[in-house]
Motif scaffolding. Structure first.
Motif, PDB file in Angstrom:
ATOM      1  N   HIS A  57     -71.797  77.440  10.556  1.00  0.00           N
ATOM      2  CA  HIS A  57     -71.027  77.346  11.798  1.00  0.00           C
ATOM      3  C   HIS A  57     -70.492  78.691  12.284  1.00  0.00           C
ATOM      4  CE1 HIS A  57     -71.100  72.907  11.705  1.00  0.00           C
ATOM      5  NE2 HIS A  57     -71.384  73.187  10.441  1.00  0.00           N
ATOM      6  N   HIS A  81     -65.024  74.660  11.600  1.00  0.00           N
ATOM      7  CA  HIS A  81     -64.655  75.142  10.273  1.00  0.00           C
ATOM      8  C   HIS A  81     -65.495  76.380   9.989  1.00  0.00           C
ATOM      9  CE1 HIS A  81     -68.208  72.763   9.587  1.00  0.00           C
ATOM     10  NE2 HIS A  81     -68.194  72.889   8.279  1.00  0.00           N
ATOM     11  N   ASP A  89     -69.619  67.917  11.401  1.00  0.00           N
ATOM     12  CA  ASP A  89     -69.567  67.796   9.942  1.00  0.00           C
ATOM     13  C   ASP A  89     -68.467  66.797   9.626  1.00  0.00           C
ATOM     14  OD1 ASP A  89     -70.778  70.355  10.619  1.00  0.00           O
ATOM     15  OD2 ASP A  89     -70.816  70.741   8.467  1.00  0.00           O
ATOM     16  N   HIS A 135     -64.001  66.438   5.574  1.00  0.00           N
ATOM     17  CA  HIS A 135     -65.089  67.360   5.270  1.00  0.00           C
ATOM     18  C   HIS A 135     -64.489  68.394   4.314  1.00  0.00           C
ATOM     19  CE1 HIS A 135     -68.942  69.287   5.967  1.00  0.00           C
ATOM     20  NE2 HIS A 135     -68.333  70.446   6.148  1.00  0.00           N
ATOM     21  N   HIS A 140     -67.662  77.113   7.355  1.00  0.00           N
ATOM     22  CA  HIS A 140     -68.904  77.135   6.570  1.00  0.00           C
ATOM     23  C   HIS A 140     -69.929  78.000   7.302  1.00  0.00           C
ATOM     24  CE1 HIS A 140     -67.891  73.155   4.277  1.00  0.00           C
ATOM     25  NE2 HIS A 140     -67.373  74.228   3.709  1.00  0.00           N
TER      26      HIS A 140
HETATM   27 ZN   LIG Z   1     -69.519  72.129   6.757  1.00  0.00          ZN
END
Ligand SMILES: [Zn+2]
Ligand SMILES: [Zn+2]
Length: 279
Positions: free
Chosen positions: A72, A67, A170, A149, A69
């Motif tokens: 990451h 993902h 996550d 998530h 975020h």
């Molecule tokens: Zn995350």
């Protein structure tokens, strides 16, 4: 397959003397197939050192983002293969209902957040949305599925002819579940994780911390173990450590995890650790 952890921290990098043993870099894991295929799982700050190690040695590399975020993707702009015109770089990651992967990544890889535009990177760049049908990269097969998530987030299942690695950094499969875990078919991430040889899984919190962070998208160490038992995996790597957890705190959490006698080894996610899967 060889698996190496280059970054294991969640949420925010946490370098310093107190986190030196487990490591301060955010999520990044290298998976290398027996045929030389190189996969990079997430582009946290750990990807910088991985890119330096790969520079000049690969013609193709696939970066699989769970993902977008920041913990990451923050290292992506510092990944050396992106600046080598001789390298094919494929980035796989989730789209949103509003934007495809290119549109989402451009928000970070453009000024003012980053000086270089995504379109100006010298490598041969290809972007692909996930989840989708199972992929084949070299001799590895890769399945992806949406998991619990905040925001579009996937987990990855990587199969070689001899073993399976699953990456769920996550993940909050206990969200909304009374007496977690319940039936496998209703458990987030179960299908992607079932019977893995190695499961790398979110273990960000202790029980007290989780009580005030329900819905934030993460698991306790105990929940990670329960999930791994449900999925009947053969080896668990607790991962995505909270930035506030220093080495001593993590030692204590992992000692408690092992004391519960799970039916598989528990190896801490620590920077520099390597695992051989299916050998
Ligand atoms: Zn995350
Ligand atoms: Zn994260």
């Amino acid at each position: 397959m060889k698996v190496k952890i280059w970054g294991t921290r969640g949420s925010l990098a946490a370098p310093g003397a107190d986190t030196a043993r487990y490591g301060g870099n955010t999520s990044c894991v290298e998976v290398r197939g027996d045929d030389g295929t190189v996969l990079v799982l997430d582009a946290g700050t750990g990807i910088r050192a991985l890119g330096a190690a790969l520079a000049g040695t690969v013609r193709r590399v696939d970066v699989l983002l769970t993902h977008l975020h920041m913990d990451h993707i923050q290292g992506l702009g510092f990944f050396a293969p992106l600046y080598d015109p001789k390298v094919d770089v494929h980035i796989w990651g989730p789209c949103s209902p509003m934007f495809d992967l290119r549109g989402r990544l451009m928000r970070y890889l453009s000024p003012p957040l980053f000086p270089v535009h995504l379109r100006d990177l010298p490598c041969q760049l290809s972007l692909h949305g996930v989840p989708g049908p199972e992929l084949a990269i070299g001799k590895l097969r890769i399945a992806s599925a949406l998991v619990c998530h905040p925001g579009p987030t996937v987990g990855y299942r990587i199969s070689s002819p001899r073993g399976v690695v699953v990456y769920l950094p996550d993940h909050e499969p206990a969200l909304g579940v009374r007496d977690f875990p319940q039936q496998p078919q209703w458990t987030s991430g179960y299908d992607i994780a079932a019977h893995a040889d190695l499961l790398i899984h979110d273990a960000q919190y202790d029980d007290d911390e989780y009580a005030s962070r329900v819905g934030w998208g993460h698991s306790t160490v105990e929940q990670a173990i329960k999930f791994a038992i449900l999925a009947e995996v053969r080896h668990l790597v607790p991962f995505h450590h909270d930035p506030a957890h220093d080495d001593r705190k993590l030692d204590n959490l992992l000692d408690a995890a092992r004391a519960s006698n799970p039916p598989f080894p528990v190896s801490p996610g620590a920077e520099g650790t390597t695992f051989a899967v299916g050998e």
